[in-house]
Design an enzyme around this catalytic site. Structure first.
Site: not given
Length: 623
Positions: A25-27
């Site tokens: 996942h990222c932000a």
């Protein structure tokens, strides 16, 4: 919103945990890869409450959730367990076809090596200048010492490439470099010089000089990646620390010397011979093709295809004619076309962009020119390809060669100074042809000049909105662009909120408002701040840069830190990240923009640290 339940709902619609091969996942978004894409119900996932959008990009299935992505990720991770991602990555490579895989291997392998061979090449060019001007004697110890320093990067090129290849094939870099060292060991050179027959447990060994070679070590590290997995499985846990590296070295190194290395040398020689035949029959052909088609190669990501041949020629001959001459013609042509646009356009923003990008292209860095100007306007790109091809013909006919591995341009002209004193003259004539032909054709062809927005010159930087106005300041120095221009639908369509984007010129991100850090991932590519004025702001450095896992980023920021406008948040290496093919356009988003009925963004153009880029009113009270 129950984001834990959302995770379970998503898992049910992607085919269950057995179908998930990679999960990160990222932000703002989940990033997933699957064993069977046919089981994924994309429309059903996008319809789930809490899911903003679904995007398929770069071989990944991305589910945009927003600031609460970590809660959903933790739920999914608990269900599917720890995933190494190896299987998913291989699947992604397979989708691109064999040629795409080859280009990917070359790109990943050579990228970490470029600083070494570029620096060594420029020392070679400097020595040529000092020798030509009589400042240094070629027989002096100083000359020989500097020449040895410059030769080191090319002599030990297999060791350097082993590191890059180990990153690509996900195996131990130190063991890979050790095996490269075995190929270069002085004992082999002595046996090769003696000319005696060599065998290994009765198998004849064809000794070869691996100094400066490219293909043998890439093939060897690829083979080693499988041997390492085998060694991991068969080594007893109690003594794995000893047995695993022993098995890897004991199996891989002999295979490299007996089979893989000689095969790689054969391919090296075959490719070099083919290039020599083409150069002998039609010396103008390769530089013409490189000069004309280089923009196409950059756009399609295939510009690395000729790198192994060029570096092989440099290490063996001290010069190359495959990449450098044609790239010089192409880069200068890109600069000329872009500067012509700057002269002709009536659009102030385009003139500013084209002036900066054109000068940069003349120095050898063409991406801002290509993506920012000529590709969008098309006709200047056609003119640049024709001008680059014409200059490439001259470069080939004159026998122009490059003595150092640098990005060809006016700043790198010393790389064309060598034993042949006329070589630099031919380089200058090549540049002149590229400039004159391209500039003239761009002027004749013209282009569709984008109409500047009405009253843009007299409009304020940020339109006033009245009331209790709040301001968000620029966290970067660079070029401000409209959010719609970002090459990611999630950002460009405003799915995460309204705002602007910045193409950074310096790798320093500073706080754009006073507040508290609410989001900051280990990848360091995105910062979420809740401002004291009620603004929830997300600054996302680049597109898909989460894949770098923090490489080329540096920060001591922590969630919960208090920040004030101008505080340094993150440092990032622009050159290294863009060299890996990432777009560093940085969206600055007001995540809770629905709370601000009146929100105004600054017009595109040059922007510096601390200048106002977004203005908004006091947030409305919740109903």
């Amino acid at each position: 919103m129950d984001y834990k339940q959302l995770g379970l709902e998503i898992l049910a619609r992607v085919g269950g945990k057995a179908n998930v091969s990679k999960l990160t996942h990222c932000a703002t978004r989940l990033r997933m890869e699957f064993n069977d894409d046919s089981k994924v119900q994309a429309k059903a996932i996008e319809a789930l409450p809490g899911v903003i959008s679904v995007v398929e990009r770069g071989g990944q299935f991305q589910i945009v959730v927003g600031n609460n992505v970590q809660q959903t990720f933790r739920t999914l991770q608990k269900e599917v367990g720890d995933l190494s991602g190896r299987q998913g990555e291989k699947k992604q490579q397979a989708r691109g076809g064999v040629f795409s895989q080859i280009i990917s291997v070359i790109s990943t392998t050579f990228t970490p090596v470029i600083p070494a061979i570029t620096g060594a090449g420029m020392i070679k060019a400097l020595l040529a200048i000092l020798k030509l001007t009589g400042v240094i004697d070629a027989a002096s110890p100083t000359y020989h010492l500097l020449d040895t320093i410059a030769d080191a990067a090319f002599f030990f090129l297999p060791v350097l490439l082993a590191y890059g290849a180990s990153i690509k094939f996900e195996c131990n870099p130190i063991l890979a470099m050790t095996i490269a060292g075995a190929l270069l060991h002085p004992n082999l050179a002595q046996m090769l010089a003696a000319g005696t027959a060599i065998d290994f447990i009765g198998i004849p060994v064809r000794l070869a000089d691996y100094a400066g070679s490219v293909l043998p070590i890439i093939f060897t590290v690829w083979l080693m990646s499988y041997i390492e997995r085998f060694a991991e499985k068969v080594s007893p846990t109690m003594i794995k620390f000893f047995t695993k590296p022993m098995i890897i070295l004991l199996v891989t190194a002999p295979l490299a010397l007996v089979v893989v290395g000689p095969f790689g040398i054969f391919l090296n020689d075959l490719v070099a011979a083919g290039a020599a035949i083409v150069d002998g029959k039609a010396s103008w052909l390769i530089p013409m093709l490189m000069g004309g088609l280089q923009p196409f190669l950059v756009i399609t990501g295939t510009a690395w295809a000729m790198t192994p041949i060029a570096t092989g020629q440099l290490s063996k001959n001290g010069f190359e004619m495959i990449n450098g001459p044609g790239m010089l013609a192409s880069n200068i042509a890109q600069g000329a076309a872009t500067l012509c646009v700057a002269f002709r356009t009536k659009n102030k923003n385009l003139r500013q962009l084209a002036s900066s990008a054109g000068f940069t292209a003349l120095l050898g860095i063409t991406e801002p020119s290509l993506y920012g100007v000529t590709l969008k306007l098309r006709k200047p790109l056609i003119a640049a390809m024709i001008g680059g091809g014409c200059a490439g013909i001259y470069a080939g006919l004159s026998g122009l060669v490059r003595y150092a591995f640098v990005s060809p341009g006016l700043a790198a002209l010393p790389a064309f100074i060598g034993e042949n004193p006329m070589n630099i003259v031919h380089a200058l004539i090549t540049c002149a042809i590229a400039i004159v032909v391209t500039f003239a054709l761009t002027w004749i062809f013209g282009f569709d000049d984008p109409v500047e927005e009405q009253e843009q010159e007299t409009a304020p930087a940020v339109a006033p909105i009245g009331g209790d106005e709040q301001q968000i300041f620029s966290p970067l120095a660079g070029q401000l662009v409209a959010l719609e221009q970002v090459n990611d639908d999630v950002f460009s369509q405003g799915l995460l909120g309204q705002g602007v984007a910045i193409k950074p010129q310096e790798g320093v991100l500073r706080a754009p408002l006073d507040g508290e850090v609410m989001t900051f991932l280990p990848s360091m590519h995105a910062v979420g701040i809740k401002g004291d004025n009620g603004v929830e702001l997300l600054v996302h450095i680049g597109i898909d840069t989460v894949n770098l896992a923090g490489r080329h980023f540096a920060s001591e920021l922590q969630i919960g830190d208090r920040v004030k406008v101008g505080d340094e948040l993150v440092r990032f290496d622009i050159a290294a990240i863009t060299a890996l093919g990432y777009d560093l356009t940085t969206p600055v988003l007001v995540i809770n923009s629905e709370a601000f009925p009146q929100l105004s963004c600054r017009q595109p153009g040059s922007v510096g640290f601390g200048e106002t880029i977004i203005a908004l009113n006091t947030p409305k009270e919740p109903a």
